[in-house]
Design an enzyme around this catalytic site. Structure first.
Site, PDB file in Angstrom:
ATOM      1  N   ASP A   1      -8.850  -4.677  -5.737  1.00 56.66           N
ATOM      2  CA  ASP A   1      -8.574  -3.461  -4.966  1.00 56.66           C
ATOM      3  C   ASP A   1      -8.794  -2.226  -5.819  1.00 56.66           C
ATOM      4  OD1 ASP A   1      -7.607  -1.836  -2.840  1.00 56.66           O
ATOM      5  OD2 ASP A   1      -5.658  -1.722  -3.818  1.00 56.66           O
TER       6      ASP A   1
ATOM      7  N   SER B   1       0.831  -1.196   0.000  1.00 61.30           N
ATOM      8  CA  SER B   1       0.000   0.000   0.000  1.00 61.30           C
ATOM      9  C   SER B   1       0.877   1.262   0.000  1.00 61.30           C
ATOM     10  CB  SER B   1      -0.967  -0.043   1.179  1.00 61.30           C
ATOM     11  OG  SER B   1      -1.939   0.951   1.066  1.00 61.30           O
TER      12      SER B   1
ATOM     13  N   HIS C   1      -7.110  -5.614  -1.384  1.00 59.69           N
ATOM     14  CA  HIS C   1      -5.959  -4.794  -1.000  1.00 59.69           C
ATOM     15  C   HIS C   1      -4.875  -5.589  -0.277  1.00 59.69           C
ATOM     16  CE1 HIS C   1      -4.154  -0.838  -0.493  1.00 59.69           C
ATOM     17  NE2 HIS C   1      -3.963  -1.078   0.795  1.00 59.69           N
TER      18      HIS C   1
END
Length: 711
Positions: free
Chosen positions: A474, A258, A534
């Protein structure tokens, strides 16, 4: 003089342990927890406090796998000339590889945020264990088949300072579970909410000036932290140990996620620049250690908005699950907002021009630059990414509505139990994310400062493997943007022009499953992982492990076969076109320690009214809605000091790749190597392969008494 100062530092730290034992919680861990305190053999300014947690705290496949938890402590001003007038106490959790730990590579795992704890990675994703309910009011851990300790020694690090279990100074405060905020000093619960939602305890200071506020400063901090850890545990530093036993791809690997799309490249580039300073004599070799990376892996990375942001409105309506999250007008407006004269793209460029001219070291201390970059971040979020929020769909999984129950937040209860905190020797109560750290990065506009793509190109020129891994569900850091980043890296790397002509090859995970597709040329790869949101390893643990291991071993990402990375090009289709039907949206599970992200408005109102029943951290309408776990769970799960009955008694002997069997062994070790691959139209059908053993590739709520600031 330096020796005297170092000794004084150590004595102050030891004194702190005695003082801290006067506290009630979680101080008992320091009174009875067998904490070891040492100065780093490399840098006497750095002090480590660590212990071996009792077996079962994080249950591994083999009880012989060593684990260490603790802190690497830096004194104030260690980062000079960067302003740092605070202590840095960085928490780590290290776990040995399942086999051949003495020659296994080392993987550093760092989550994103900014401000997110890497215990997310350990307990929800890639760690050797996961938290499970054993009975009412009792949790334990059971070993994961596909934990990344299956092929590597691994360390999970809570950073920057004040994130997770890391802290600057111990501070009493109150955690309000309703809005996930920490208030200092502690107080009583507001009359408008139940007492159980307002917990007094010990935290970091939540002082914004006592942590990094840019990725650059975080990079300097983590380098010093690793100097401390690797100096204290040289047996796990492949830069020292591997050359004594073998040649090949064993080394240090950095995997991030991320916001780690910003951390990873910058951290890696800083490691390499420090290596250069050592080689040129500008850093003393006898007081520093080389941190030489073999690979950089970025999962679901938000790397560069200048490249990725344009794909937000595209992915919202043109994803591979047939979902239309935006109206056509909203989609067009978002696209125009990126390209407009005062839009996202231009604002980012203005930010980077200002950084280059006035804050080239990215220390975040130039107010005018911070304002320009913060404005760019705000414009990009509100006008390009923001319209998607109105769809009610999850940022982390476009197929799901909010709030989504996955992955489960069970581990939050576990890490906040006195038993576990004593077992791992921590000084503060656990929070998954720190809003002060996140806000500090936002105030400098760190998100848009950029340069990560050129940093990855630089890493490729040094022979570092660079791997981008993206789940295709995601939205926040979607795979279309990730793919564009991969092409941008190749464009800045003259030797990687052939990446453009490489095809997408199937990622063959086992004899019945293709887990995604990969485009690879040499040391650069981009993987699209099917049916993953994610947190890729949480969704697809076996696929994520397989991809991870092929990266760190330098093999073909598609099949896992040995290759010559100087010439290898993947073969397949020009585009990753596989489509799938979106799964049904799951019913929410309301976790009391994660109310903001997991509870509906109705459930939040239930809590405020004092209705419902909370069992094992979950809100239920009726107590009878809770169901006891299956009896088998207690057989497979351990807890601090207790081995689960089903746990393998001893470690396997050093493995021999020549004796690898035709099927995956019952004991979860090794990585799959395919000898054939299904076609795109035959996903889920059988593919022949072998399970390769890794030798390591021998041939191939209580207020505590206040304490000093750091220890």
């Amino acid at each position: 003089m330096a020796t005297c100062l170092a000794l004084l530092t150590l004595l102050l730290h030891l004194s702190f342990l005695s003082d801290f034992a006067l506290g009630q919680y979680p101080s008992s861990s320091f009174l009875t927890g067998n904490i070891t305190t040492i100065q780093s053999p490399v840098d006497k300014d750095i002090v480590l406090h660590f212990k071996s947690p009792p077996v079962g705290t994080c249950t591994t496949v083999f009880p012989s796998q060593k684990q260490y938890t603790g802190y690497v402590s830096l004194p104030p001003h260690k980062l000079a000339p960067i302003q740092q007038n605070y202590y840095v106490n960085t928490f780590f959790w290290f776990i040995e590889a399942r086999t051949n730990a003495s020659t296994a590579p080392l993987t550093i795992f760092i989550n994103g945020g900014p401000g997110s704890s890497s215990m997310v990675g350990l307990f929800q994703e890639a760690g050797p264990c996961e938290v499970v309910e054993i009975a009412q009011n009792k949790f334990g851990t059971q070993a994961r088949d596909w934990g990344w300790d299956r092929s590597s020694n691994i360390i999970f690090i809570d950073q920057p300072n004040q994130v997770g279990f890391s802290f600057d100074k111990l501070t009493n405060g109150s955690l309000n579970l309703i809005n996930s905020t920490v208030a200092i000093p502690p107080s009583t619960a507001p009359v408008s909410q139940p007492a159980y939602t307002f917990l007094n305890g010990t935290f970091s200071s939540y002082d914004a000036s006592s942590s990094a506020n840019t990725t650059e400063i975080a990079a300097h901090t983590i380098w010093h932290m690793l100097q401390g850890f690797l100096g204290a545990f040289p047996q796990y530093n492949p830069s020292i140990t591997s050359n004594k036993t073998q040649s090949g791809p064993v080394g240090i690997n950095l995997f991030t996620e991320s916001y780690g799309g910003k951390y990873g490249p910058r951290f890696a580039a800083h490691f390499e620049s420090q290596n250069t300073l050592r080689q040129t004599g500008k850093l003393p070799k006898n007081k520093t250690l080389e941190i030489r990376l073999a690979s950089l892996g970025i999962m679901q990375g938000c790397i560069d908005d200048l490249v990725q942001a344009k794909f937000y409105p595209i992915f919202a309506n043109n994803n591979t699950y047939g979902i239309k999250a935006l109206s056509l007008i909203d989609q067009q407006n978002a696209a125009s907002s990126f390209l407009g004269a005062t839009g996202c793209q231009q604002q980012i460029q203005s930010c980077r021009n200002a950084v280059s001219a006035m804050d080239p070291d990215n220390e975040g201390d130039v107010i005018s630059v911070n304002r320009i970059c913060k404005d760019a971040q705000t414009v990009c979020y509100e006008t390009v990414l923001g319209p998607y929020i109105q769809s009610g769909r999850s940022l982390y999984d476009i197929t799901q509505m909010v709030p989504s129950p996955f992955p489960p937040s069970t581990y939050l209860e576990y890490l906040n139990s006195a038993e576990v905190q004593s077992a791992i020797g921590v000084a503060v109560n656990y929070t998954e994310s720190n809003s002060v750290v996140s806000d500090s990065f936002g105030q400098t506009g760190d998100y848009e400062r950029g340069d990560q793509i050129s940093q990855m190109s630089y890493l490729l020129s040094l022979g570092v493997r660079v791997a981008l891994i993206y789940g295709d569900r995601d939205y926040l850091c979607n795979w279309l943007g990730g793919e564009a980043v991969a092409f941008s890296i190749a464009a800045q790397s003259p030797a990687y022009a052939q990446f453009y002509s490489a095809g997408y090859a199937d990622i063959v995970v086992n004899s019945t499953y293709v887990g995604g597709v990969v485009r690879q040329y040499g040391n650069l790869s981009f993987s699209r992982i099917f049916a993953a949101g994610h947190l890729v390893p949480a969704y697809q643990p076996e696929t994520a492990f397989t991809v991870f291991t092929r990266i760190i071993t330098g093999t073909d990402m598609s099949l896992g076969e040995p290759i010559d990375l100087s010439t290898y090009t993947s073969n397949g289709t020009a585009n990753a076109t596989y489509t799938a039907k979106a799964p049904a949206s799951a019913e929410p599970t309301c976790w009391i320690r994660n109310i903001d992200n997991t509870c509906t408005n109705d459930q939040k109102n239930m809590i405020l009214r004092g209705d419902g029943y909370v069992i094992n951290g979950i809100l239920y309408d009726k107590s009878s809605d809770w169901h006891a776990p299956a009896s088998s769970v207690s057989v497979e799960a351990g807890y601090p000091g207790t081995i689960p009955p089903a746990m393998t008694a001893t470690a396997l002997p050093p493995s021999d790749p020549e004796s690898a069997s035709d099927t995956t062994p019952d004991v979860p070790t090794g990585v799959y190597v395919a000898t054939s691959t299904p076609s795109m139209s035959q996903k889920g059908t059988s593919a022949k392969g072998v399970a390769l053993s890794l030798g390591w590739l021998v041939s191939s709520s209580i207020v505590v008494t206040m304490a000093p600031d750091a220890f």
